[in-house]
Design an enzyme around this catalytic site. Structure first.
Site, PDB file in Angstrom:
ATOM      1  N   LYS A 142      -9.510 -28.052 -12.297  1.00 18.60           N
ATOM      2  CA  LYS A 142     -10.555 -27.486 -13.156  1.00 18.60           C
ATOM      3  C   LYS A 142     -11.762 -28.411 -13.041  1.00 18.60           C
ATOM      4  O   LYS A 142     -11.887 -29.357 -13.828  1.00 18.60           O
ATOM      5  CB  LYS A 142     -10.085 -27.445 -14.614  1.00 18.60           C
ATOM      6  N   ARG A 146       6.959 -21.019 -17.183  1.00 17.78           N
ATOM      7  CA  ARG A 146       7.060 -21.760 -15.914  1.00 17.78           C
ATOM      8  C   ARG A 146       7.649 -20.884 -14.809  1.00 17.78           C
ATOM      9  O   ARG A 146       7.430 -21.101 -13.636  1.00 17.78           O
ATOM     10  CB  ARG A 146       7.949 -23.006 -16.067  1.00 17.78           C
ATOM     11  N   VAL A 177      -4.113 -21.896 -18.181  1.00 20.10           N
ATOM     12  CA  VAL A 177      -3.267 -21.090 -17.283  1.00 20.10           C
ATOM     13  C   VAL A 177      -1.786 -21.450 -17.440  1.00 20.10           C
ATOM     14  O   VAL A 177      -1.442 -22.552 -17.848  1.00 20.10           O
ATOM     15  CB  VAL A 177      -3.683 -21.269 -15.792  1.00 20.10           C
ATOM     16  N   ASP A 211      -6.938 -31.527 -14.876  1.00 18.01           N
ATOM     17  CA  ASP A 211      -7.798 -30.992 -15.928  1.00 18.01           C
ATOM     18  C   ASP A 211      -8.855 -32.066 -16.242  1.00 18.01           C
ATOM     19  O   ASP A 211      -9.843 -32.183 -15.524  1.00 18.01           O
ATOM     20  CB  ASP A 211      -6.882 -30.656 -17.113  1.00 18.01           C
ATOM     21  N   GLU A 269       0.675 -32.814  -7.896  1.00 17.93           N
ATOM     22  CA  GLU A 269       0.377 -32.405  -9.275  1.00 17.93           C
ATOM     23  C   GLU A 269       0.282 -30.892  -9.372  1.00 17.93           C
ATOM     24  O   GLU A 269      -0.100 -30.230  -8.404  1.00 17.93           O
ATOM     25  CB  GLU A 269      -0.976 -32.996  -9.702  1.00 17.93           C
TER      26      GLU A 269
HETATM   27  P1  IMP Z   1      -5.247 -34.029 -17.546  1.00 23.68           P
HETATM   28  O1  IMP Z   1      -4.720 -35.385 -17.844  1.00 23.68           O
HETATM   29  O2  IMP Z   1      -6.229 -33.575 -18.609  1.00 23.68           O
HETATM   30  O3  IMP Z   1      -5.849 -33.917 -16.150  1.00 23.68           O
HETATM   31  O4  IMP Z   1      -4.069 -33.001 -17.691  1.00 23.68           O
HETATM   32  C1  IMP Z   1      -3.074 -32.909 -16.773  1.00 23.68           C
HETATM   33  C2  IMP Z   1      -1.845 -32.243 -17.317  1.00 23.68           C
HETATM   34  O5  IMP Z   1      -2.124 -31.395 -18.440  1.00 23.68           O
HETATM   35  C3  IMP Z   1      -1.262 -31.340 -16.262  1.00 23.68           C
HETATM   36  O6  IMP Z   1      -0.386 -32.038 -15.410  1.00 23.68           O
HETATM   37  C4  IMP Z   1      -0.575 -30.283 -17.091  1.00 23.68           C
HETATM   38  O7  IMP Z   1       0.714 -30.688 -17.457  1.00 23.68           O
HETATM   39  C5  IMP Z   1      -1.425 -30.170 -18.339  1.00 23.68           C
HETATM   40  N1  IMP Z   1      -2.399 -29.069 -18.216  1.00 23.68           N
HETATM   41  C6  IMP Z   1      -3.727 -29.156 -17.952  1.00 23.68           C
HETATM   42  N2  IMP Z   1      -4.304 -27.941 -17.929  1.00 23.68           N
HETATM   43  C7  IMP Z   1      -3.299 -27.050 -18.149  1.00 23.68           C
HETATM   44  C8  IMP Z   1      -3.268 -25.596 -18.220  1.00 23.68           C
HETATM   45  O8  IMP Z   1      -4.278 -24.862 -18.072  1.00 23.68           O
HETATM   46  N3  IMP Z   1      -2.038 -25.060 -18.460  1.00 23.68           N
HETATM   47  C9  IMP Z   1      -0.899 -25.792 -18.640  1.00 23.68           C
HETATM   48  N4  IMP Z   1      -0.902 -27.142 -18.571  1.00 23.68           N
HETATM   49  C10 IMP Z   1      -2.096 -27.765 -18.337  1.00 23.68           C
END
Ligand code: IMP
Length: 190
Positions: A145, A180, A168, A117, A113
């Site tokens: 995070k 990217r 970020v 987040d 990954e």
């Molecule tokens: P989660 O499901 O909230 O853990 O989010 C995961 C996905 O959200 C990651 O694989 C990223 O594609 C996107 N994401 C989460 N935080 C960021 C960030 O700070 N910048 C860009 N994409 C993020």
């Protein structure tokens, strides 16, 4: 002021679409950390042939760099999920864009990954893959995070860097599909 590398991809500060970012983690640091993560994977999976599953789009650079440091037999494949949809915070909706094309029954899976987040995307993916009876699943994420994580992910074994709860871009991560190609990881400043 002149930086040693005054190209877009090497800058200390970067504008991506309508937002401004500053360098948080240089590519130099990323490279060193990847070597350390790969060393752990090489030791942990000795004698086995794991399947690295890159979760697109964000992890394409990380997957490529990581696999180059792995010196045990390894397969690589990809799946594609999306959850941010161009914004700077999680929408909590997960779109399943494309599935794995291989049979993972009995295989050791390492999900690669870009960033964890809330952890919702990973929970969704792990639950989906567990039904297919792999021998094991672990996760290797470049970024985590911790303050945004909503529930523990037991499979999260390898983490590049823990960062604050901030947005970020770079090193595969995007804002509105841009950024990217930045070599380092940049945090939003305005
Ligand atoms: P989660 O499901 O909230 O853990 O989010 C995961 C996905 O959200 C990651 O694989 C990223 O594609 C996107 N994401 C989460 N935080 C960021 C960030 O700070 N910048 C860009 N994409 C993020």
């Amino acid at each position: 002021m002149h930086f040693k590398y005054n190209f877009y991809i090497y800058r200390m500060k970067a504008q991506v679409a309508d937002l401004n970012f500053e360098l948080l983690i240089s590519y130099d640091k990323i490279e060193k950390r990847i070597k350390a993560l790969a060393a752990l994977i090489n030791a942990d999976y000795k004698g086995r042939t794991p399947v690295l599953v890159g979760v697109l789009n964000g992890s394409f650079l990380f997957t490529a760099d990581l696999i180059k440091e792995i010196d045990i037999p390894v397969e690589v494949t990809f799946t594609k999920l999306a959850s941010y949809f161009g914004g700077i915070s999680s929408t909590r909706k997960i779109r399943d864009d494309f599935d794995l094309t291989i049979n993972i029954k009995g295989r050791d899976i390492i999900l690669v990954e870009d960033i964890v987040d809330t952890g919702n995307t990973l929970h969704y993916l792990i639950d989906k893959l567990k039904v297919r009876e792999p021998a094991s699943i672990t996760v290797c994420s470049m970024l985590l995070k911790p303050k945004a994580l909503e529930s523990t992910i037991n499979e999260l074994k390898y983490v590049g860097f823990e960062i604050e709860n901030e947005f970020v871009v770079g090193y595969g991560l995007d804002y509105k599909e841009l950024g990217r190609n930045l070599r380092g990881i940049y945090r939003k400043i305005s």
